[in-house]
Design a protein around this motif. Structure first.
Motif, PDB file in Angstrom:
ATOM      1  N   LYS A   1      37.857  40.876  35.879  1.00 40.34           N
ATOM      2  CA  LYS A   1      36.467  40.422  35.924  1.00 40.34           C
ATOM      3  C   LYS A   1      36.363  38.953  36.329  1.00 40.34           C
TER       4      LYS A   1
ATOM      5  N   ALA B   1      31.630  37.300  32.235  1.00 40.65           N
ATOM      6  CA  ALA B   1      31.254  37.455  33.645  1.00 40.65           C
ATOM      7  C   ALA B   1      29.769  37.758  33.828  1.00 40.65           C
TER       8      ALA B   1
ATOM      9  N   GLY C   1      36.523  35.639  32.103  1.00 45.96           N
ATOM     10  CA  GLY C   1      36.143  36.939  32.653  1.00 45.96           C
ATOM     11  C   GLY C   1      35.319  37.764  31.693  1.00 45.96           C
TER      12      GLY C   1
ATOM     13  N   ILE D   1      33.990  37.859  39.344  1.00 45.50           N
ATOM     14  CA  ILE D   1      32.839  36.954  39.277  1.00 45.50           C
ATOM     15  C   ILE D   1      33.046  35.758  40.210  1.00 45.50           C
TER      16      ILE D   1
END
Length: 341
Positions: free
Chosen positions: A11, A279, A276, A15
């Motif tokens: 993640k 995100a 993450g 992002i």
């Protein structure tokens, strides 16, 4: 249930990829085109991760209805909170401008249709919110088919819809479907969310075999190369519409997600894994800081230097950092209010 650190680890890169898509030039030069094309794994992965984690919570859960309601309400709260924020921000921008305020406001309000606000997530400067409302619709449809015990039918149906959606993207060069946008729940969100849910429900995917982890990772890069070739062929050779997802994206996402399932401890204890995990917060707020950054760059006469890699990296870094810090500050403020600090 053991925590899957690999999802938050990926993640983080997803992002970052979203910020890159929104801050870097998309395709004017080959290097930028490759970067934009590669970054397209991000949103499908977000959908798949959401479907997977939702599946782990509701499958074999006798109180799945309560969890479903709580989950959807949480998503809708996030969506409408930021939607209202961006509406006020847009109105503020209109009145701070030098144009005809009344005319510009009327034009702006015309775009705030029920369809845009409640389904497409469009009409405001918070264009990225389409993902949040699409996730809410996707989860709702997914849960309905889960209760009907028809997940396999939904998987096939959503795959067909995803392929049809390609003809509202780059493949509209061959045949254009009579739909304004296929960047929505029906044509992209539902399929990838269902894929994630299916992985959560299929026990063979939870078991690791020697050599599988590297194999999935290699296949991810193979299908990235195919996605790049597909995008280049469509856009550069055939002069087709700029694509946000492709046929190859299906396989790219599947193998990347299989990698996270088979290697759940990747990223454990790392800062980027922690980032993450936030995100969605970064996702919802980062467009505001893109606007602020653009204002600062233009103020210093740097607005037209869009193909300066140094400025592009600086822009993306500033947007990402300010978004993360601001989101954490908002969470800290909410926590402080909760405990009366």
């Amino acid at each position: 249930m053991e925590r899957n650190y690999a999802i938050d680890f990926i993640k983080f890169f997803a992002i970052v990829a979203v910020v890159v898509i929104h801050t870097f030039p998309s395709d004017h030069e080959l290097g930028y085109f490759i970067l934009d094309n590669f970054s397209r794994f991000a949103v499908p992965f977000f959908f798949a991760a959401s479907g997977y984690l939702f599946g782990l919570k509701v499958i074999n859960n006798p109180k799945s209805v309560e969890y479903f309601k709580k989950y959807v309400i949480k998503i809708l709260k996030i969506y409408f909170s930021w939607l209202i924020f961006y509406i006020f921000y847009d109105v503020f921008q209109i009145y701070m401008g030098n144009g005809n305020h009344s005319r510009e406001l009327d034009k702006y309000l015309e775009n705030l249709t029920p369809l845009n606000l409640l389904y497409y997530g469009e009409g405001t400067s918070g264009y990225q919110l389409w993902f949040v409302i699409s996730l809410a619709w996707s989860i709702a449809l997914l849960y309905l088919f889960f209760k009907l015990k028809k997940i396999r039918i939904l998987l096939i149906l959503s795959l067909c819809l995803n392929i049809v959606g390609l003809f509202g993207q780059g493949y509209s060069q061959f045949f254009k479907i009579p739909i304004d946008s296929t960047r929505d729940a029906l044509f992209i969100g539902l399929f990838y969310t269902t894929i994630g849910f299916w992985f959560a429900s299929a026990s063979p995917f939870q078991q690791s075999r020697k050599g599988e982890i590297k194999t999935y990772f290699y296949f991810f890069f193979l299908f990235f190369a195919l996605q790049l070739s597909e995008g280049y062929w469509l856009e550069k050779v055939l002069s087709a519409k700029h694509g946000e997802y492709f046929f190859s994206t299906i396989f790219l996402t599947v193998f990347l997600f299989l990698f996270t399932i088979k290697n759940q401890q990747v990223g454990k204890g790392m800062l980027i894994t922690k980032i993450g995990g936030n995100a969605l917060g970064i996702y919802t707020i980062h467009v505001l800081f893109i606007d602020i950054d653009d204002f600062i760059f233009y103020h210093f006469g740097l607005g037209k230097m869009t193909h300066s890699i140094t400025l592009n990296v600086m822009d993306a870094f500033l947007v990402f950092t300010m978004s993360y810090i601001t989101y954490n500050f908002i969470q800290y403020t909410k926590t402080s209010q909760l405990f009366g600090r």
